[in-house]
Design a protein around this motif. Sequence first.
Motif, PDB file in Angstrom:
ATOM      1  N   MET A   1       8.974  98.574 -75.454  1.00 19.71           N
ATOM      2  CA  MET A   1       8.470  98.689 -74.107  1.00 19.71           C
ATOM      3  C   MET A   1       9.224  99.820 -73.417  1.00 19.71           C
ATOM      4  N   GLU A   2       8.491 100.633 -72.723  1.00 22.64           N
ATOM      5  CA  GLU A   2       9.121 101.749 -72.022  1.00 22.64           C
ATOM      6  C   GLU A   2       9.976 101.242 -70.857  1.00 22.64           C
ATOM      7  N   LYS A   3      11.052 101.960 -70.600  1.00 18.98           N
ATOM      8  CA  LYS A   3      12.002 101.559 -69.555  1.00 18.98           C
ATOM      9  C   LYS A   3      11.315 101.484 -68.186  1.00 18.98           C
ATOM     10  N   GLU A   4      10.496 102.486 -67.877  1.00 17.78           N
ATOM     11  CA  GLU A   4       9.826 102.509 -66.566  1.00 17.78           C
ATOM     12  C   GLU A   4       8.897 101.314 -66.401  1.00 17.78           C
ATOM     13  N   PHE A   5       8.134 101.005 -67.453  1.00 21.35           N
ATOM     14  CA  PHE A   5       7.248  99.846 -67.390  1.00 21.35           C
ATOM     15  C   PHE A   5       8.059  98.561 -67.213  1.00 21.35           C
ATOM     16  N   GLY A   6       9.160  98.438 -67.921  1.00 21.31           N
ATOM     17  CA  GLY A   6      10.021  97.272 -67.794  1.00 21.31           C
ATOM     18  C   GLY A   6      10.521  97.087 -66.368  1.00 21.31           C
ATOM     19  N   GLN A   7      10.884  98.178 -65.733  1.00 24.33           N
ATOM     20  CA  GLN A   7      11.352  98.120 -64.346  1.00 24.33           C
ATOM     21  C   GLN A   7      10.216  97.727 -63.402  1.00 24.33           C
ATOM     22  N   GLN A   8       9.025  98.255 -63.671  1.00 28.52           N
ATOM     23  CA  GLN A   8       7.870  97.923 -62.837  1.00 28.52           C
ATOM     24  C   GLN A   8       7.472  96.468 -63.001  1.00 28.52           C
ATOM     25  N   LEU A   9       7.538  95.976 -64.223  1.00 25.00           N
ATOM     26  CA  LEU A   9       7.237  94.570 -64.471  1.00 25.00           C
ATOM     27  C   LEU A   9       8.277  93.673 -63.799  1.00 25.00           C
ATOM     28  N   GLU A  10       9.517  94.091 -63.833  1.00 26.89           N
ATOM     29  CA  GLU A  10      10.592  93.353 -63.164  1.00 26.89           C
ATOM     30  C   GLU A  10      10.351  93.312 -61.650  1.00 26.89           C
ATOM     31  N   ALA A  11       9.878  94.413 -61.083  1.00 24.54           N
ATOM     32  CA  ALA A  11       9.572  94.455 -59.650  1.00 24.54           C
ATOM     33  C   ALA A  11       8.432  93.491 -59.316  1.00 24.54           C
ATOM     34  N   LEU A  12       7.448  93.411 -60.210  1.00 23.79           N
ATOM     35  CA  LEU A  12       6.343  92.471 -60.015  1.00 23.79           C
ATOM     36  C   LEU A  12       6.854  91.032 -60.031  1.00 23.79           C
ATOM     37  N   LEU A  13       7.699  90.715 -60.986  1.00 26.13           N
ATOM     38  CA  LEU A  13       8.272  89.380 -61.074  1.00 26.13           C
ATOM     39  C   LEU A  13       9.105  89.054 -59.842  1.00 26.13           C
ATOM     40  N   GLU A  14       9.861  90.027 -59.377  1.00 30.23           N
ATOM     41  CA  GLU A  14      10.689  89.818 -58.186  1.00 30.23           C
ATOM     42  C   GLU A  14       9.818  89.498 -56.977  1.00 30.23           C
ATOM     43  N   LYS A  15       8.749  90.251 -56.771  1.00 28.03           N
ATOM     44  CA  LYS A  15       7.864  90.027 -55.627  1.00 28.03           C
ATOM     45  C   LYS A  15       7.129  88.694 -55.770  1.00 28.03           C
ATOM     46  N   PHE A  16       6.672  88.383 -56.987  1.00 26.74           N
ATOM     47  CA  PHE A  16       5.999  87.112 -57.234  1.00 26.74           C
ATOM     48  C   PHE A  16       6.920  85.947 -56.904  1.00 26.74           C
ATOM     49  N   SER A  17       8.160  86.011 -57.357  1.00 26.51           N
ATOM     50  CA  SER A  17       9.135  84.954 -57.072  1.00 26.51           C
ATOM     51  C   SER A  17       9.352  84.813 -55.575  1.00 26.51           C
ATOM     52  N   GLU A  18       9.484  85.937 -54.904  1.00 26.29           N
ATOM     53  CA  GLU A  18       9.702  85.929 -53.458  1.00 26.29           C
ATOM     54  C   GLU A  18       8.522  85.279 -52.738  1.00 26.29           C
ATOM     55  N   LEU A  19       7.306  85.641 -53.123  1.00 28.04           N
ATOM     56  CA  LEU A  19       6.125  85.080 -52.478  1.00 28.04           C
ATOM     57  C   LEU A  19       5.895  83.624 -52.852  1.00 28.04           C
ATOM     58  N   LEU A  20       6.239  83.252 -54.057  1.00 28.53           N
ATOM     59  CA  LEU A  20       6.009  81.890 -54.539  1.00 28.53           C
ATOM     60  C   LEU A  20       6.999  80.889 -53.964  1.00 28.53           C
ATOM     61  N   VAL A  21       8.288  81.238 -53.998  1.00 27.20           N
ATOM     62  CA  VAL A  21       9.313  80.268 -53.595  1.00 27.20           C
ATOM     63  C   VAL A  21      10.267  80.784 -52.520  1.00 27.20           C
ATOM     64  N   GLY A  22      10.099  82.022 -52.102  1.00 27.14           N
ATOM     65  CA  GLY A  22      10.952  82.557 -51.044  1.00 27.14           C
ATOM     66  C   GLY A  22      12.313  83.025 -51.509  1.00 27.14           C
ATOM     67  N   ASP A  23      12.483  83.222 -52.806  1.00 27.85           N
ATOM     68  CA  ASP A  23      13.766  83.641 -53.358  1.00 27.85           C
ATOM     69  C   ASP A  23      13.522  84.496 -54.586  1.00 27.85           C
ATOM     70  N   SER A  24      14.296  85.561 -54.722  1.00 26.33           N
ATOM     71  CA  SER A  24      14.132  86.418 -55.897  1.00 26.33           C
ATOM     72  C   SER A  24      15.473  86.675 -56.590  1.00 26.33           C
ATOM     73  N   SER A  25      16.349  85.672 -56.546  1.00 28.39           N
ATOM     74  CA  SER A  25      17.620  85.785 -57.271  1.00 28.39           C
ATOM     75  C   SER A  25      17.330  85.800 -58.766  1.00 28.39           C
ATOM     76  N   GLU A  26      18.290  86.248 -59.552  1.00 22.64           N
ATOM     77  CA  GLU A  26      18.099  86.332 -61.007  1.00 22.64           C
ATOM     78  C   GLU A  26      17.773  84.963 -61.605  1.00 22.64           C
ATOM     79  N   ASP A  27      18.491  83.935 -61.181  1.00 24.52           N
ATOM     80  CA  ASP A  27      18.260  82.586 -61.693  1.00 24.52           C
ATOM     81  C   ASP A  27      16.840  82.117 -61.370  1.00 24.52           C
ATOM     82  N   THR A  28      16.421  82.325 -60.137  1.00 23.61           N
ATOM     83  CA  THR A  28      15.076  81.923 -59.732  1.00 23.61           C
ATOM     84  C   THR A  28      14.017  82.705 -60.480  1.00 23.61           C
ATOM     85  N   LYS A  29      14.222  84.004 -60.658  1.00 19.97           N
ATOM     86  CA  LYS A  29      13.249  84.809 -61.402  1.00 19.97           C
ATOM     87  C   LYS A  29      13.107  84.320 -62.831  1.00 19.97           C
ATOM     88  N   GLU A  30      14.201  83.937 -63.460  1.00 14.45           N
ATOM     89  CA  GLU A  30      14.139  83.421 -64.829  1.00 14.45           C
ATOM     90  C   GLU A  30      13.358  82.111 -64.884  1.00 14.45           C
TER      91      GLU A  30
END
Length: 83
Positions: A1-30
């Motif tokens: 997987m390309e590094k840029e795509f990995g970072q973009q996917l991580e940003a998507l997960l971070e935003k999803f976590s934030e919108l879903l549960v109001g927190d985007s800490s590493e533990d919550t994202k996992e």
Amino acid sequence: MEKEFGQQLEALLEKFSELLVGDSSEDTKEKVKAWALYSHIAKTMPALINHWSALYPDARGEMKTIINEIKQLNEKHRKSTNK
């Protein structure tokens, strides 16, 4: 997987976590990542989940805990944003 795509996917997960549960800490994202993957597999291949659950009952219990935690965090987040 390309590094840029990995970072973009991580940003998507971070935003999803934030919108879903109001927190985007590493533990919550996992936990959100595990919940999302498990939920998708359970919907698309329930027999695989049944097989996995039989092989790894302790992991199934941990997954139930994560699912309940995500559900509670989501409910709490929705209540706090609907005020």
